[in-house]
Design a protein around this motif. Structure first.
Motif, PDB file in Angstrom:
ATOM      1  N   SER A  43       0.871  -1.360   0.156  1.00 44.85           N
ATOM      2  CA  SER A  43       0.071   0.086   0.038  1.00 44.85           C
ATOM      3  C   SER A  43       0.733   1.305   0.239  1.00 44.85           C
ATOM      4  CB  SER A  43      -0.903  -0.006   1.095  1.00 44.85           C
ATOM      5  OG  SER A  43      -0.311   0.488   2.241  1.00 44.85           O
ATOM      6  N   GLU A  44       0.401   2.328  -0.642  1.00 44.55           N
ATOM      7  CA  GLU A  44       0.937   3.602  -0.841  1.00 44.55           C
ATOM      8  C   GLU A  44       1.146   4.292   0.771  1.00 44.55           C
ATOM      9  OE1 GLU A  44       3.274   6.474  -2.119  1.00 44.55           O
ATOM     10  OE2 GLU A  44       2.417   4.682  -3.436  1.00 44.55           O
ATOM     11  N   ALA A  45       0.046   3.906   1.584  1.00 45.12           N
ATOM     12  CA  ALA A  45       0.076   4.734   3.007  1.00 45.12           C
ATOM     13  C   ALA A  45       1.185   3.982   3.586  1.00 45.12           C
ATOM     14  CB  ALA A  45      -1.247   4.400   3.744  1.00 45.12           C
ATOM     15  N   SER A  46       1.712   2.917   3.289  1.00 47.63           N
ATOM     16  CA  SER A  46       2.841   2.098   4.217  1.00 47.63           C
ATOM     17  C   SER A  46       4.105   2.432   3.460  1.00 47.63           C
ATOM     18  CB  SER A  46       2.635   0.690   4.221  1.00 47.63           C
ATOM     19  OG  SER A  46       1.349   0.587   5.118  1.00 47.63           O
ATOM     20  N   SER A  94      -0.072   5.656  14.719  1.00 47.10           N
ATOM     21  CA  SER A  94      -0.198   5.402  13.356  1.00 47.10           C
ATOM     22  C   SER A  94       0.940   5.692  12.642  1.00 47.10           C
ATOM     23  CB  SER A  94      -1.515   5.869  12.969  1.00 47.10           C
ATOM     24  OG  SER A  94      -1.674   5.851  11.390  1.00 47.10           O
ATOM     25  N   GLU A  96       0.409   5.583   9.130  1.00 49.95           N
ATOM     26  CA  GLU A  96      -0.334   5.924   7.843  1.00 49.95           C
ATOM     27  C   GLU A  96       0.104   7.034   7.302  1.00 49.95           C
ATOM     28  OE1 GLU A  96      -2.693   3.677   6.160  1.00 49.95           O
ATOM     29  OE2 GLU A  96      -1.551   2.302   7.208  1.00 49.95           O
ATOM     30  N   GLY A  97       0.736   6.837   5.974  1.00 50.24           N
ATOM     31  CA  GLY A  97       1.011   8.062   5.077  1.00 50.24           C
ATOM     32  C   GLY A  97       2.032   8.851   5.397  1.00 50.24           C
ATOM     33  N   ASP A  99       6.162   9.869   5.848  1.00 45.41           N
ATOM     34  CA  ASP A  99       7.463   9.307   4.928  1.00 45.41           C
ATOM     35  C   ASP A  99       8.450   8.895   6.114  1.00 45.41           C
ATOM     36  OD1 ASP A  99       8.487  11.474   6.313  1.00 45.41           O
ATOM     37  OD2 ASP A  99       8.752  12.787   4.681  1.00 45.41           O
TER      38      ASP A  99
END
Length: 125
Positions: A43-46, A94, A96-97, A99
């Motif tokens: 996933s992009e969020a990871s 979290s 998520e998202g 960098d």
């Protein structure tokens, strides 16, 4: 100030730990009994969490070899970091998202949260 340890050696060439890595490893070893990082492989969020693990895991592990650092990949899992402190107290954040610098900051924030928690005088969990 913030500790910046994500710009250390690449995962393929682990050299001597940098001063920042030694500092973060000492902080981890003093207050954290276990660090767990969960994320999705695709996933992009990871993406930032994957980058952080690839660039920092071996350096952190070399600097704090006694600390269990568990990396868990699962399809569709949300990126999250857990720190277990003395007496079984857990904190999580979290990822998520974020960098890889954001993930490093999240780790620093977890360490800050653990600074004021009670410590086991025997040094065991």
């Amino acid at each position: 100030g913030r500790l910046d340890f994500v710009d250390g050696p690449s995962p393929r060439t682990v050299g001597p730990p940098t001063m920042a890595t030694k500092t973060i490893a000492n902080a981890l070893a003093r207050s954290v009994r276990e660090l767990r990082i969960h994320f999705c492989q695709t996933s992009e969020a990871s993406a930032g969490t994957r980058d952080f693990v690839l660039s920092s895991y071996k350096t952190l592990k070399a600097a704090a070899p006694e600390l269990p650092i568990l990396v868990r990949e699962a399809n569709g899992a949300g990126a999250k970091m857990y720190a277990r402190f003395d007496f079984g107290v857990e904190k999580s954040v979290s990822l998520e998202g974020l960098d890889k610098k954001g993930v490093a900051n999240a780790l620093q924030n977890l360490l800050e949260q653990g600074k004021d928690l009670p410590k086991n005088p025997t040094g065991t969990a």
